[in-house]
Motif scaffolding. Structure first.
Motif: not given
Length: 699
Positions: A572, A611, A616, A688
């Motif tokens: 990620l 997610c 998340w 993110r």
């Protein structure tokens, strides 16, 4: 109420007259009459447009374009009828891209606020996809049309969407399913009496009987259609094409020829390339049987030109097969082989797409059964409505008599409502005062809780510092005593043994002092780390790579205790404070090494992410010793530890808690598991990498 008559008993008319003001000038009545006349004119004009579309679709579209310039934007009903008619005409002309663009623009305009206006557009888009051989897309679009027509109770669309779905079933070889759908559409149409749909259904059933090899039944129905006054010229063209197809299947080529020629003429006048190519292939087959090779080749070339231009894979497959046969008759084997290869190419292209649809056949059958149940439900609703209408006629006088009593009751209720409103206002004021008091109490409780938490942390720190400070005090006292003894012996006479003992004691005291000073410093450092502050030092990094770097730092400890860590599912990209994440991972893994796995015990740690739309999650799990606390979240309290006898302070997981909740603005929860220890960190999606611009703006 829909489906009920609106007439009232005479005394109710008198009551309405008493409470309704008279319209002296009659303006509203005039406007209403004018509006009705305009609606009737539009309806008549549209009927003429539909007739023109069946024989001259291009000319009809020109008329539609002119009409659309005068229709108000808010008249969605008329605009829908004109736009979908134009789109259907474009499809007949095989201008599929233009038709699809027009329909998609209409869907974009009305899909949100007027979803009921999308049903016809979805039907036509499904039929275009079907002609192109994209049966999966066609299935999805037609399924949406069936659902919307049922949801918004659109009888005409309920019938047409089932017709289109049945046609697709014929295209994919699901003849029995198609027959069931046509019969369901016919049963529904018998209730609502759409004449043009009766003709459409009968034509398609005749075509299906040919597919199923029921030629005599198909001929009987088609011959009867030639004399049916409900069939218009465009409908008869399709009947003649179906007759030619049926006689070809029966090998009666001479009988089939005039019907095929008549159908070709009709479709040429209509400028319909799709069916022109179908009929031209019939005529080519007839000419081949009559040994007229030149005529067969001419028809075949025309069909190939049309099918290639419109990318009609099925017609191209049939055309190249027939061309291969003609070339073999002329002993042109090389060209015949090339034509056969072309036939196989288009055959595979068409039937591979069709094979995907076969996988959905079972699902479609189940869906069809559900639609059948919906049709039965609609039939029952229609019966109930008829019964309600009959019952209303019998009970309307009683209803009218009760109306006056209802009016009196309403007056009483209005008075009662006024009294309740006054009471409600009083209660609202009391509730507002109570709410303010509750907020004040809540603030006091929060302040008390903060004070209690601070006091607990300070007490815990004092308790932890007390032991090393006590040892330091004892060590200093001992050193003072040993120094006094040493000075006395130095005055009276010092031996070598006395000096060695003094140096040994001094070294031990120094070691204990240094060890406990270091422990005090470490406690203070941990305590300072608990005051985590949010940082705006954001950078873009890969979480999995960060874990790899942390693993490299702790590699020797993992090897010594034979521990393994699985973090493959942590790929990620993040845009956040990398130092906070690094400290979080180090504390988590270090805590596991210290507490979960005693010296020499093997074990496994697992990290993975999940997610979700709102946030998340970073999950941690190990198969170590775990905790015995009744509440898992107790492990986040400061100075809580199961290894105090080993010199641990109980601040590791509290630091993890502060890092997640303060520095990363998330939530953390210890999970109840049967063995080992597990927790989840719920972190905002703004961390993110996709949220990088937003975080940069915040920083």
């Amino acid at each position: 109420m829909s489906g009920q008559q609106s007439w009232l008993p005479p005394f109710m008319f008198f009551l309405l007259l008493c409470v309704t003001p008279l319209n002296a000038d009659g303006n509203n009545t005039g406007r209403s009459t004018e509006h009705k006349e305009q609606q009737q004119n539009d309806a008549d004009r549209f009927e003429q447009l539909k007739l023109m579309s069946k024989s001259r679709p291009r000319e009809a579209n020109s008329e539609i374009d002119q009409w659309l310039t005068t229709v108000p934007k808010h008249d969605f009903e008329l605009r829908e009828r004109l736009i979908t008619t134009k789109a259907f005409n474009l499809m007949v002309l095989s201008e599929n891209d233009a038709s699809a663009q027009l329909l998609e623009a209409w869907l974009h305009e009305v899909q949100q606020q007027h979803p009921a206006r999308t049903t016809r557009a979805l039907e036509i888009l499904g039929y275009i996809a079907m002609r192109r051989g994209d049966h999966i897309k066609a299935s999805n679009l037609l399924a949406q049309a069936v659902q919307l027509s049922t949801e918004y109770n659109q009888p005409e669309r309920q019938i047409t969407s089932r017709i289109y779905t049945a046609i697709q079933a014929v295209h994919t070889g699901q003849n029995q399913t198609a027959l069931e759908l046509f019969q369901a559409a016919r049963a529904l149409n018998e209730q609502y009496k759409f004449d043009y749909l009766r003709v459409n259904i009968q034509n398609n059933i005749s075509n299906l009987r040919i597919e199923m090899g029921q030629y005599q039944q198909a001929l009987t129905d088609l011959m009867a259609a030639l004399d049916d006054p409900a069939y218009e010229e465009a409908d008869l063209i399709y009947v003649k094409m179906s007759l030619a197809r049926c006689y070809l299947a029966l090998k009666q080529h001479d009988t089939a020829q005039p019907y095929a020629e008549a159908a070709l003429l009709g479709y040429q006048q209509r400028e319909d390339p799709y069916y022109q190519s179908v009929v031209l292939l019939m005529l080519a087959e007839i000419a081949q049987h009559q040994q007229d090779v030149q005529l067969a080749q001419r028809h075949l070339d025309q069909a190939l030109t049309l099918a290639t231009a419109q990318q009609l894979n099925r017609q191209l497959s049939d055309a190249y097969l027939l061309k291969s046969q003609l070339l073999q008759q002329q002993q042109q084997d090389a060209q015949a082989l090339q034509a056969m290869q072309q036939h196989l190419h288009y055959y595979k292209k068409y039937h591979n797409e069709e094979a995907q649809q076969q996988l959905l056949q079972l699902q479609n059958r189940i869906e069809n059964l559900r639609k059948q149940q919906q049709i039965k439900t609609l039939e029952q609703e229609l019966t109930v409505r008829n019964l309600k209408s009959s019952h209303q006629r019998r009970t309307v006088w009683l209803t009218g008599s009760a109306a006056l009593a209802i009016i009196l009751l309403l007056l009483f209720l209005v008075r009662l409502q006024q009294k309740k409103r006054q009471q409600s206002e009083l209660y609202s004021k009391q509730l507002a005062a109570s709410y303010q008091q509750l907020q004040l109490t809540q603030r006091h409780l929060i302040a008390s809780e903060k004070m209690a938490a601070t006091a607990g942390m300070v007490a815990g720190l004092a308790h932890e510092l007390n032991t090393p400070l006590g040892i330091l005090t004892t060590a200093v006292s001992l050193l003072q005593e040993k120094t006094t003894e040493f000075q006395q012996k130095l005055a009276t006479g010092l031996t070598k043994q006395d000096l060695q003992l003094y140096l040994a004691d001094s070294s031990e005291v120094q070691r204990l002092s240094a060890q406990n000073v270091e422990r005090c410093a470490r406690l203070v450092q941990h305590f300072k780390q608990l005051a985590v502050q949010r940082s705006d030092n954001y950078s873009k990094f890969n979480l999995q790579q960060l874990i790899t770097d942390v693993m490299a730092l702790l590699a020797s400890r993992f090897d010594r205790q034979r521990l393994s860590i699985d973090y493959q599912q942590t790929e990620l990209m993040l845009y956040a404070d990398a130092q906070s994440f690094q400290l979080l991972l180090v504390e988590l893994i270090d805590n596991a090494i210290l507490h979960a796995f005693p010296e020499g015990k093997t074990g496994q740690i697992r990290l993975w992410i999940k997610c979700l739309p709102e946030h998340w999650e970073l999950h941690y799990e190990d198969n170590g010793m775990g905790f015995s606390a009744s509440s898992p979240d107790k492990v986040f309290e400061p100075f809580y530890t199961t290894s105090r006898h080993s010199g641990h302070t109980g601040l590791g997981l509290n630091l993890v808690y502060n890092l997640v909740t303060v520095a990363l603005e998330g939530e953390i929860e210890a999970l109840a598991v049967s063995s080992g220890f597990a927790l989840v960190c719920r972190l905002p999606n703004q961390l993110r990498a996709a949220a990088e611009p937003e975080m940069a703006q915040r920083s």
